[in-house]
Scaffold this active site. Sequence first.
Site, PDB file in Angstrom:
ATOM      1  N   ASN A  14       0.856  -0.885   0.038  1.00  0.00           N
ATOM      2  CA  ASN A  14      -0.084  -0.169   0.129  1.00  0.00           C
ATOM      3  C   ASN A  14       0.784   1.138   0.105  1.00  0.00           C
ATOM      4  O   ASN A  14       0.742   2.175  -0.645  1.00  0.00           O
ATOM      5  CB  ASN A  14      -1.027   0.147   1.330  1.00  0.00           C
ATOM      6  CG  ASN A  14      -2.203  -0.739   0.878  1.00  0.00           C
ATOM      7  OD1 ASN A  14      -3.217  -0.258   0.188  1.00  0.00           O
ATOM      8  ND2 ASN A  14      -2.311  -2.006   1.498  1.00  0.00           N
ATOM      9  N   ASN A 102      -5.777   5.697   9.173  1.00  0.00           N
ATOM     10  CA  ASN A 102      -5.195   4.220   9.134  1.00  0.00           C
ATOM     11  C   ASN A 102      -6.186   3.615   8.207  1.00  0.00           C
ATOM     12  O   ASN A 102      -7.210   3.949   7.979  1.00  0.00           O
ATOM     13  CB  ASN A 102      -5.393   3.550  10.415  1.00  0.00           C
ATOM     14  CG  ASN A 102      -5.439   2.135  10.622  1.00  0.00           C
ATOM     15  OD1 ASN A 102      -4.034   1.756  10.158  1.00  0.00           O
ATOM     16  ND2 ASN A 102      -6.217   1.562  11.219  1.00  0.00           N
ATOM     17  N   HIS A 104      -7.849  -0.139   7.691  1.00  0.00           N
ATOM     18  CA  HIS A 104      -7.964  -1.515   8.346  1.00  0.00           C
ATOM     19  C   HIS A 104      -8.714  -2.446   7.018  1.00  0.00           C
ATOM     20  O   HIS A 104      -9.665  -2.064   6.692  1.00  0.00           O
ATOM     21  CB  HIS A 104      -9.103  -1.339   9.581  1.00  0.00           C
ATOM     22  CG  HIS A 104      -9.274  -2.579  10.409  1.00  0.00           C
ATOM     23  ND1 HIS A 104      -8.079  -3.109  11.072  1.00  0.00           N
ATOM     24  CD2 HIS A 104     -10.146  -3.288  10.511  1.00  0.00           C
ATOM     25  CE1 HIS A 104      -8.568  -4.242  11.789  1.00  0.00           C
ATOM     26  NE2 HIS A 104      -9.860  -4.514  11.249  1.00  0.00           N
TER      27      HIS A 104
HETATM   28  C1  GAR Z   1      -3.290  -4.062   4.632  1.00  0.00           C
HETATM   29  O1  GAR Z   1      -4.128  -5.148   4.256  1.00  0.00           O
HETATM   30  C2  GAR Z   1      -3.823  -3.282   5.727  1.00  0.00           C
HETATM   31  O2  GAR Z   1      -5.145  -2.844   5.482  1.00  0.00           O
HETATM   32  C3  GAR Z   1      -3.367  -4.177   6.896  1.00  0.00           C
HETATM   33  O3  GAR Z   1      -2.382  -4.756   6.988  1.00  0.00           O
HETATM   34  C4  GAR Z   1      -1.929  -5.140   5.177  1.00  0.00           C
HETATM   35  C5  GAR Z   1      -0.861  -4.580   4.766  1.00  0.00           C
HETATM   36  O4  GAR Z   1      -0.458  -4.915   3.502  1.00  0.00           O
HETATM   37  N1  GAR Z   1      -3.440  -3.539   8.316  1.00  0.00           N
HETATM   38  C6  GAR Z   1      -3.924  -3.630   9.415  1.00  0.00           C
HETATM   39  O5  GAR Z   1      -4.389  -4.954   9.605  1.00  0.00           O
HETATM   40  C7  GAR Z   1      -3.869  -2.762  10.567  1.00  0.00           C
HETATM   41  N2  GAR Z   1      -4.579  -3.174  11.521  1.00  0.00           N
HETATM   42  P1  GAR Z   1       0.858  -4.106   2.940  1.00  0.00           P
HETATM   43  O6  GAR Z   1       1.933  -4.116   3.764  1.00  0.00           O
HETATM   44  O7  GAR Z   1       0.963  -4.725   1.708  1.00  0.00           O
HETATM   45  O8  GAR Z   1       0.581  -2.591   2.518  1.00  0.00           O
END
Ligand code: GAR
Length: 191
Positions: A14, A102, A104
């Site tokens: 992301n 954030n 989620h």
């Molecule tokens: C994402 O899906 C985000 O929504 C989640 O971690 C992932 C990170 O993916 N966040 C959470 O769970 C926060 N509580 P990435 O490192 O590939 O962006």
Amino acid sequence: MKRIAIFASGSGSNAENIAHYFKSNPEVEISIILSNKKDAFVLERANKLNIPSQSFTRNDFYESNTIVDLLKNKKIDLIVLAGFLWLVPDSLIKAFPNAIVNIHPALLPNYGGKGMYGMNVHNAVITNKDKESGITIHIVNEKYDDGETILQAKCQIEENDTAEDLANKIHDLEYEHFPRAVETYLNKIKK
Ligand code: GAR
């Protein structure tokens, strides 16, 4: 110029997607990418993207002003948590009121709170045989996954979907919506 700092704990797909989105916008700069893990893949992505990055310790984050001072020195307007797994301390929230968002990977208030992150969320959703899930982009306050919602988007879950299938659907939603939600919110808080 509007300046963004991104916090991420792991892969950082992301973070990279947001960086690509703003690359052609001369008004917005991703000023720094920060991680609580010194070997997080997001730091390699930052290097490739030529974005300054650094890791920090629990002590830096919770027991000192290191991070607040760094962000203030860089004149950061918005902090974006993109897969960041530590609870944000009060001191940072007070230093950046309504300026931390954030993402989620579920439809809050469902599947939020301590321990609810990444695959833990998707496994729980699949175990409960839910018919839909989605993403929530929200303002960060002093509790996990609790601040005002900026945007939610949904996806359907098919009967045979695994937690990995759901994770892919959620990532697709995140890539589509997160950068634009960040841009809209940034325009709202800084003209
Ligand atoms: C994402 O899906 C985000 O929504 C989640 O971690 C992932 C990170 O993916 N966040 C959470 O769970 C926060 N509580 P990435 O490192 O590939 O962006």
